[in-house]
Design an enzyme around this catalytic site. Structure first.
Site, PDB file in Angstrom:
ATOM      1  N   ASP A   1       0.831  -1.195   0.000  1.00  0.00           N
ATOM      2  CA  ASP A   1       0.000   0.000   0.000  1.00  0.00           C
ATOM      3  C   ASP A   1       0.872   1.254   0.000  1.00  0.00           C
ATOM      4  O   ASP A   1       0.610   2.221  -0.718  1.00  0.00           O
ATOM      5  CB  ASP A   1      -0.899  -0.054   1.249  1.00  0.00           C
ATOM      6  CG  ASP A   1      -2.005   0.962   1.151  1.00  0.00           C
ATOM      7  OD1 ASP A   1      -2.754   0.894   0.143  1.00  0.00           O
ATOM      8  OD2 ASP A   1      -2.107   1.833   2.037  1.00  0.00           O
TER       9      ASP A   1
ATOM     10  N   LYS B   1       1.411   4.370  -2.877  1.00  0.00           N
ATOM     11  CA  LYS B   1       1.437   5.818  -2.625  1.00  0.00           C
ATOM     12  C   LYS B   1       2.717   6.433  -3.177  1.00  0.00           C
ATOM     13  O   LYS B   1       2.705   7.533  -3.741  1.00  0.00           O
ATOM     14  CB  LYS B   1       1.306   6.098  -1.123  1.00  0.00           C
ATOM     15  CG  LYS B   1      -0.066   5.686  -0.609  1.00  0.00           C
ATOM     16  CD  LYS B   1      -0.218   5.889   0.879  1.00  0.00           C
ATOM     17  CE  LYS B   1      -1.611   5.468   1.318  1.00  0.00           C
ATOM     18  NZ  LYS B   1      -1.845   5.580   2.748  1.00  0.00           N
TER      19      LYS B   1
END
Ligand code: ADP
Ligand code: ASP
Ligand code: MG
Length: 923
Positions: free
Chosen positions: A779, A783
């Site tokens: 995750d 980003k």
């Protein structure tokens, strides 16, 4: 041999005239148009005359209707008005009314018209009536059928007869009824004969057609006059073919001969003096006394001519809408009624498609400064629209750009023709040659636009005429085309015209900018522009399929005080439903204080969806979704959101984490739908897809906002954009991007083993159900890739090395429970790393880094000295440091909670508001 049109020629009354009619002469109550017998199997081209001779049986209706002895014929203008005959008074004592087809659509409505007419207390009244609604269409259809030798015209004519018969049965009784029905029968018989002739010939001349189609007005006017007399008010009915003389033109128009019409009106009045005249709309005669019409929708024009001939004080056009709207109310639900319009504005509106008024209505009344009032027969409380000379007050009162635009109108089914070539510049006569060729094929040019370089001339014609126009131009310019002086004669089909109309609009700075800005923001491509020097209109040509959207976009820009956005929410999970709650709570403040109207037109989950025409009630969407929801279908959902009637701007908010939904963004943006999302899948997916998406967004005014993909509600993307756009150079972005990992490392300080801190975070709900989803670092890597791409690095997700905190042997564990159970076995390794850091006076942090200078990104565990801002963090806060040319020594730091439904939904919400301000909401 006389021509077929001679058959319907009506002349000076002649005792020798022949009446060929299927009804017996004895039952005739008025002079008939002469025609051959219906039973005739061949056409006898006998120029049959009409007669004034009276039948022996004269009905009560006829006795009253002394005026109407020439029902389909024209009185002889050469007969002088005798001195004893009453003279036609002209001027303010007259008011003219015109009732459209819907106003006389059935017997009840005809009664209503009668009462409106009777209640007008003007001294003298002339009332123009259209045919009952649909009747003119039915009459044209009869011609169409007969000339294409379709027998069913007989049946269709029966329907026409029945419609009028049953209306008359409802309205009239006794001799009035008998008389009307006998007129009707006789007319129908004549029509039957004429249609039979058309059927045999397989062709209808223009005068035959005009004669047939004008009957609707004859019947409605007779019925109205009878019912008014039945109410005890004296009136005369006028067959306007006796009075209105027009010269047909070859452009499907008719030019009134005012002086001849005036003479005939005076004569008619001298023979039929009355304070109330019921006149037929639409029909007239040529100077040769051949029946003709003022062409489709011409009754408005009839009323205007009558108004001008009488110098009336006012012409009131009664119809089925409250007046002239700022746009066609069938296309723009939020159109508003215009209280006043200048003559020029009304003309421009009607010319460009506002069919509430026939465009030729204006000129006759404008000459005498006679105001026109458009009123709704079904809503007498509405004052309607007044068309007159603009008053000085009106002009001075209108300092705002918006107030220069009165309305918008559209014309569909057009094609653009573009004649282009360097050989046109400076060659006199090119335009004349082009339009000469267009005229030769009889096409109607609706607008023209020529660049001042003279390199191209572009004009719009009706689609159905474009082929003939293009062929004619190619033939006319074949040598120029062969020689390359002209490069092409191109046709662009499927176009529409959108016209903005308003006094002085075109010469007021800012109006056209606002107009084009609204079109650009709705992502509408303008194919051609024309701004006449009349200053009353700006005309743009757009693609047919964009026309309604264009109309709504410009209309809402000029007329809606609010920025209105239609929204579709995809994925009402934790974040989606929190967003819906926030929208619900903030809606009224946004409306009242910020003029922003956000309307959720639909909500869709993966299984069910809820669609609304007016906007979902956000306090009970859950119940609606479960009770009234339907099976989810994303395509249908998107169509619904965009198809809404009133709102030009549409946004889809994707609150899912689904890559299938993300793969649709491109398609949506292409359709002009804005996209807002916290879903990372599109921006961290394959690079080429991402590049295409961004390129598409940059080319258009369609917006794609994704602030919440990186730091939930924290302003990370917007800060980065601000730096980049103002010319700063990003050197490095480094941050703690995961709230979960932030929490874990802020609490892993040597007091408890790593696994225990993870368990605590899980229990407190900081982690995903399976903590490996956080610990794996994917995750964070997403980003990092999003920020890296924002900085211009062309990296794939696979290019980012990620240090996973999930011990290798546990990556394959079956369940989260099993993982949690086994994690303590690996605590030693983590404790060792922490100890090393401690020994060096440092802390451990799990960070993502975008190293712009070196074109790389990385996700890893790093050590920071205890006075570093990253070491000061508490709870689950995110922290992001931008090191740039301007912020080289002290990085720019953004810090705060970077996860959780409330802040994420807040991030999405602020993107929605940013969209509203991009679309014109006040800041
Ligand atoms: P009538 O039969 O009374 O002459 P029309 O059908 O010719 O009526 O004209 C009225 C219709 O014009 C309205 O019902 C409306 O749908 C349409 N219309 C188109 N543009 C406008 C506009 N800008 N304002 C009002 N009506 C409009
Ligand atoms: N009845 C005619 C038409 O429908 C004229 C009118 O109503 O204005 O075209
Ligand atoms: Mg009309």
């Amino acid at each position: 041999m006389a021509s077929l049109s001679g058959l319907i020629q009506c002349r000076t009354p002649s005792p020798k005239a022949l009446i060929l009619d299927t009804t017996s002469a004895a039952t005739r109550t008025s002079k008939k148009i002469s025609i051959f017998p219906a039973s005739s199997s061949s056409v006898f081209p006998i120029p049959l005359r009409s007669t004034r001779s009276r039948a022996p049986v004269v009905s009560q209706l006829e006795r009253k209707e002394s005026s109407n002895t020439a029902r389909a014929s024209v009185a002889d203008a050469s007969v002088n008005v005798s001195l004893e005959d009453p003279e036609l008074p002209k001027g303010e004592t007259w008011s003219v009314h015109k009732f459209g087809g819907t106003c006389v659509g059935n017997s009840q409505r005809i009664k209503n018209v009668a009462s409106i007419v009777i209640n007008d207390d003007t001294e003298r009244k002339l009332v123009v009536v259209s045919a009952m609604s649909k009747v003119t269409d039915m009459m044209y259809d009869l011609i169409q059928k007969a000339q294409s030798r379709d027998d069913s015209y007989v049946f269709a004519l029966d329907n026409v007869q029945e419609k009028h018969r049953s209306t008359a049965l409802d309205l009239l009784e006794g001799p009035d009824l008998t008389s009307f029905l006998s007129h009707l029968d006789s007319d129908i018989n004549n029509l039957k004969a004429m249609l039979r002739a058309i059927y045999i010939a397989g062709h209808a001349t223009e005068s035959f057609t005009d004669f047939v189609v004008g009957h609707g007005e004859l019947w409605s006017a007779q019925m109205l006059s009878s019912i008014i007399r039945k109410d005890g008010v004296d009136c005369k009915w006028m067959d306007t073919r006796e009075v209105l003389i027009v010269n047909p033109t070859n452009s499907n128009q008719a030019d009134p001969d005012f002086s001849e019409s005036e003479k005939r009106l005076e004569k008619w009045y001298s023979q039929n003096p009355s304070k109330l005249i019921i006149a037929t709309g639409f029909i007239a005669s040529t100077p040769q006394n051949i029946p003709t019409t003022l062409k489709r929708d011409g009754s408005d024009f009839s009323a205007a001519i009558m108004g001008a001939l009488l110098k009336a004080r006012q012409v009131t056009i009664w119809t089925d809408v409250d007046g002239v709207y700022s746009a066609d109310p069938r296309k723009v639900g939020e159109a508003v009624i215009l209280k006043t319009l200048s003559y020029q504005e009304a003309w421009e509106m009607s010319y460009f498609g506002a069919n509430v008024l026939h465009p030729r209505t204006i000129i006759p009344v404008m000459r005498y400064n006679i105001p026109i009032l458009i009123r709704n027969i079904f809503n007498l409380s509405s004052p309607g629209t007044k068309i007159c000379h603009p008053s000085v007050v009106d002009e001075e009162d209108s300092p705002k750009v918006e107030s220069y635009v009165k309305g918008f109108a559209t014309i569909d089914n057009l094609a653009l023709v573009n004649v282009e070539g360097t050989g046109m510049a400076g060659v006199p006569g090119t335009a004349s040659a082009i339009f000469g060729a267009v005229k030769d094929v009889g096409a109607n040019v609706i607008m023209i636009s020529q660049a001042s370089s003279e390199h191209s001339v572009c004009f719009a014609v009706p689609e159905k005429e474009v082929k003939a126009v293009a062929d004619a131009l190619k033939a006319r310019f074949s040598r120029a085309l062969d020689a390359g002086r002209l490069s092409q004669v191109a046709v662009i089909s499927n176009c529409s015209i959108l016209a903005a109309v308003g006094q002085k609009m075109a010469s007021t700075p800012g109006v056209s900018a606002t107009l084009f800005n609204a079109l650009a923001k709705a992502n509408i491509n303008v194919r051609a522009i024309a701004q006449g020097c009349s200053e009353y209109n700006i005309t743009v040509v757009v693609e047919r399929e964009d026309c309604i959207r264009a109309l709504r976009a410009v209309h809402s820009r000029f007329y809606l005080s609010r920025t209105t956005i239609a929204m579709g929410i995809i994925g009402p999970g934790l974040i989606g439903s929190t967003l819906l709650e926030q929208l619900r709570d903030q809606a009224s403040v946004l409306k009242e204080d910020f003029n922003i109207d956000l309307r959720v037109m639909g909500i869709t989950g993966s299984r069910r969806m809820l669609l609304s025409e007016v906007g979902v009630d956000l306090s009970s969407w859950r119940e609606f979704l479960s009770e009234k929801g339907e099976v989810a279908d994303l395509e249908k959902f998107v169509q619904h959101i965009q198809r809404n009637d009133t709102v030009p701007n549409t946004v889809l908010v994707d609150c899912t984490a689904d890559s299938n939904v993300a793969s649709c963004y491109k398609h949506w943006l292409r359709k002009g739908i804005h996209v807002i999302t916290p879903n990372k899948k599109a921006n961290s997916g394959p690079l080429d897809q991402y590049m295409k998406l961004r390129a598409l967004q940059r080319q258009s005014y369609t917006h794609y906002f994704y602030e919440a993909t990186v730091g939930a509600g924290l302003p990370i993307i917007s800060t980065l954009r601000g730096l980049l756009e103002t010319g700063d150079k990003i050197l490095k972005i480094e941050g703690i991007f995961s709230g979960t990992l932030s929490y874990i490392f802020n609490n892993f300080i040597g007091k408890r083993p790593f696994s225990e801190v993870v368990a605590e975070a899980k229990e407190a709900g900081y982690t995903e159900p399976d903590p490996r989803d956080d610990l794996s670092g994917t995750d964070v890597a997403r980003k990092v890739i999003i920020l890296a791409r924002e900085c211009g690095l062309k990296l794939e997700l696979a290019d980012i090395p990620v240090e996973s905190l999930v011990p290798e042997p546990l990556r394959a564990s079956e369940s989260a429970e099993e993982f949690m159970e086994k994690l303590p076995k690996f605590d030693k390794e983590m404790t060792g790393k922490l100890q090393d850091a401690e020994d060096a006076g440092q802390v451990l942090r799990y960070v993502g880094v975008v190293d712009v200078a070196n074109h790389r990104g990385v996700v890893e565990m790093q050590k920071y000295s205890k006075d570093h801002p990253f070491a000061q963090l508490s709870g689950s806060d995110n922290i992001i440091a931008f090191t740039t040319t301007r912020y080289r020594d002290q990085p720019l730091i953004v810090r705060g909670p970077g996860a959780g439904a409330q802040v994420t939904a807040g991030g999405i919400f602020s993107d929605i508001l940013r969209l509203a301000s991009y679309l014109g909401a006040p800041s």
